[in-house]
Design a protein around this motif. Structure first.
Motif, PDB file in Angstrom:
ATOM      1  N   SER A   1     -22.336 -12.988  17.987  1.00  0.00           N
ATOM      2  CA  SER A   1     -22.693 -11.740  17.621  1.00  0.00           C
ATOM      3  C   SER A   1     -22.782 -10.818  18.691  1.00  0.00           C
ATOM      4  O   SER A   1     -22.616 -11.021  20.003  1.00  0.00           O
ATOM      5  N   ARG A   2     -22.638  -9.345  18.209  1.00  0.00           N
ATOM      6  CA  ARG A   2     -22.712  -8.335  19.396  1.00  0.00           C
ATOM      7  C   ARG A   2     -24.153  -8.371  20.200  1.00  0.00           C
ATOM      8  O   ARG A   2     -24.086  -8.348  21.440  1.00  0.00           O
ATOM      9  N   GLU A   3     -25.116  -8.740  19.331  1.00  0.00           N
ATOM     10  CA  GLU A   3     -26.614  -8.769  20.088  1.00  0.00           C
ATOM     11  C   GLU A   3     -26.690  -9.971  20.867  1.00  0.00           C
ATOM     12  O   GLU A   3     -26.959  -9.740  21.981  1.00  0.00           O
ATOM     13  N   ASP A   4     -26.118 -11.113  20.744  1.00  0.00           N
ATOM     14  CA  ASP A   4     -26.113 -12.149  21.491  1.00  0.00           C
ATOM     15  C   ASP A   4     -25.114 -12.127  22.697  1.00  0.00           C
ATOM     16  O   ASP A   4     -25.401 -12.437  23.753  1.00  0.00           O
ATOM     17  N   LEU A   5     -23.993 -11.085  22.419  1.00  0.00           N
ATOM     18  CA  LEU A   5     -23.157 -11.054  23.596  1.00  0.00           C
ATOM     19  C   LEU A   5     -23.774 -10.016  24.490  1.00  0.00           C
ATOM     20  O   LEU A   5     -23.637 -10.313  25.674  1.00  0.00           O
ATOM     21  N   LEU A   6     -24.542  -9.156  24.091  1.00  0.00           N
ATOM     22  CA  LEU A   6     -25.395  -8.342  25.026  1.00  0.00           C
ATOM     23  C   LEU A   6     -26.580  -9.417  25.807  1.00  0.00           C
ATOM     24  O   LEU A   6     -26.363  -8.896  27.018  1.00  0.00           O
ATOM     25  N   LYS A   7     -26.875 -10.098  25.158  1.00  0.00           N
ATOM     26  CA  LYS A   7     -27.818 -10.968  26.044  1.00  0.00           C
ATOM     27  C   LYS A   7     -27.311 -11.794  26.965  1.00  0.00           C
ATOM     28  O   LYS A   7     -27.645 -12.095  28.002  1.00  0.00           O
ATOM     29  N   HIS A   8     -26.089 -12.256  26.502  1.00  0.00           N
ATOM     30  CA  HIS A   8     -25.083 -13.277  27.476  1.00  0.00           C
ATOM     31  C   HIS A   8     -24.778 -12.279  28.663  1.00  0.00           C
ATOM     32  O   HIS A   8     -24.652 -12.875  29.842  1.00  0.00           O
ATOM     33  N   ILE A   9     -24.364 -10.808  28.388  1.00  0.00           N
ATOM     34  CA  ILE A   9     -24.065 -10.097  29.614  1.00  0.00           C
ATOM     35  C   ILE A   9     -25.099 -10.070  30.435  1.00  0.00           C
ATOM     36  O   ILE A   9     -25.115  -9.996  31.596  1.00  0.00           O
ATOM     37  N   ASP A  10     -26.465  -9.943  29.908  1.00  0.00           N
ATOM     38  CA  ASP A  10     -27.614  -9.772  30.572  1.00  0.00           C
ATOM     39  C   ASP A  10     -27.945 -11.049  31.565  1.00  0.00           C
ATOM     40  O   ASP A  10     -28.206 -11.246  32.741  1.00  0.00           O
ATOM     41  N   GLN A  11     -27.688 -12.173  30.975  1.00  0.00           N
ATOM     42  CA  GLN A  11     -27.672 -13.442  31.707  1.00  0.00           C
ATOM     43  C   GLN A  11     -26.758 -13.431  32.869  1.00  0.00           C
ATOM     44  O   GLN A  11     -26.940 -13.843  33.911  1.00  0.00           O
ATOM     45  N   ALA A  12     -25.508 -12.944  32.539  1.00  0.00           N
ATOM     46  CA  ALA A  12     -24.362 -12.983  33.839  1.00  0.00           C
ATOM     47  C   ALA A  12     -24.736 -12.023  34.996  1.00  0.00           C
ATOM     48  O   ALA A  12     -24.373 -12.202  35.901  1.00  0.00           O
ATOM     49  N   LEU A  13     -25.360 -11.112  34.476  1.00  0.00           N
ATOM     50  CA  LEU A  13     -25.832 -10.205  35.352  1.00  0.00           C
ATOM     51  C   LEU A  13     -26.834 -10.546  36.353  1.00  0.00           C
ATOM     52  O   LEU A  13     -27.027 -10.142  37.580  1.00  0.00           O
ATOM     53  N   GLN A  14     -27.569 -11.745  35.937  1.00  0.00           N
ATOM     54  CA  GLN A  14     -28.768 -12.353  36.737  1.00  0.00           C
ATOM     55  C   GLN A  14     -28.089 -13.167  37.590  1.00  0.00           C
ATOM     56  O   GLN A  14     -28.625 -13.748  38.799  1.00  0.00           O
TER      57      GLN A  14
END
Length: 263
Positions: A221-234
């Motif tokens: 989902s689009r919301e989950d993708l944003l959360k995964h991007i946040d994890q990748a940024l960390q």
């Protein structure tokens, strides 16, 4: 509301200025339509969100949908959209309603209105929780983008469709916050540096690029993708840090003399 206009040149009818203006604009619109042929449906440009002291405005923009351009010519006030329709503490969605028609003379104006609705629909231009006398806050950092996914005091723009190759992507406001987050990283991977360059040049990234960055496959989902991007940024880049190498000093060679041959 979004609108697009068509005209019929019937025999014996008087040409109006509006009909001539539509005829004049048609070649330019046809060329732009060809350039947009490979884009998924969504907003082409505009639709910026501007916060005021007690209101939130949606600026004019162009929507690419059903192979046509739809123009939002006047800015919208969120406060006016909520007037007499919203209840305290209820979550609402900015929805694009089905097309309607208005015919005047030989000009047909087709309209798609943006309304505040309680149920989520296909075309979602933002969601928020209504509180009397307050408008939702716009995210101004990547942390606030992630916060907006579950914090009712922020405007959630994760579902707003933005026209892009193959699949609709996110609103440039989200990418502006992503660029800030990438700039702050002390160590960026090669992919992150390439993403930052693309954001500088285009202002958006495709969904394919975002999935490559997170390692996600289709179906997230689009919301989950944003959360995964946040994890990748960390994550820090596991590769060894780049080391600066200096070129070796050239070796001294004896001068060759009295020899013939090709050099």
């Amino acid at each position: 509301m979004f609108e697009t206009k068509d005209t019929v040149f019937a025999s014996g009818r008087i040409l109006t200025q509006e009909m001539l203006n539509l005829l004049y604009d048609w070649p330019r619109q046809a060329m732009v339509q060809l350039s947009c042929h490979g884009l998924a449906e969504g907003v082409l440009c505009g639709m910026e969100y501007e916060a005021a002291s007690d209101d939130l405005f949606i600026q004019p923009g162009i929507l690419w949908q059903q192979g046509e351009f739809w123009f939002l010519r006047q800015k919208l006030s969120l406060k006016e959209l909520c007037q007499e329709r919203c209840q305290e503490g209820q979550r609402y969605f900015l929805q694009l309603l089905p097309e309607t028609k208005a015919i005047q003379g030989n000009v047909t104006t087709r309209l798609m209105e943006i309304r505040v609705e309680e149920a989520e629909g296909k075309e979602n231009f933002g969601s928020f929780c209504y509180h009397a006398g307050m408008v939702p806050s716009l995210p101004s950092s990547w942390e606030e983008v992630i916060e907006s996914l579950h914090n009712i005091f922020y405007l959630n723009l994760s579902q707003l469709p933005w026209a892009a190759p193959e699949e609709t992507t996110f609103h440039p406001l989200i990418f502006s916050c992503l660029a800030q987050a990438l700039e702050k990283k002390s160590r960026r991977s090669a992919l992150e540096s390439a993403m930052l360059v693309q954001l500088y040049e285009k202002g958006t990234l495709t969904m394919k690029t975002l999935r490559l960055y997170t390692g996600d496959s289709c179906g997230v989902s689009r919301e989950d993708l944003l959360k995964h991007i946040d994890q990748a940024l960390q994550r820090e880049d596991d590769a060894a840090p780049h080391t600066v190498t200096t070129p070796e000093a050239p070796q001294k060679t004896k001068r060759i003399s009295n020899q013939r041959g090709m050099i």
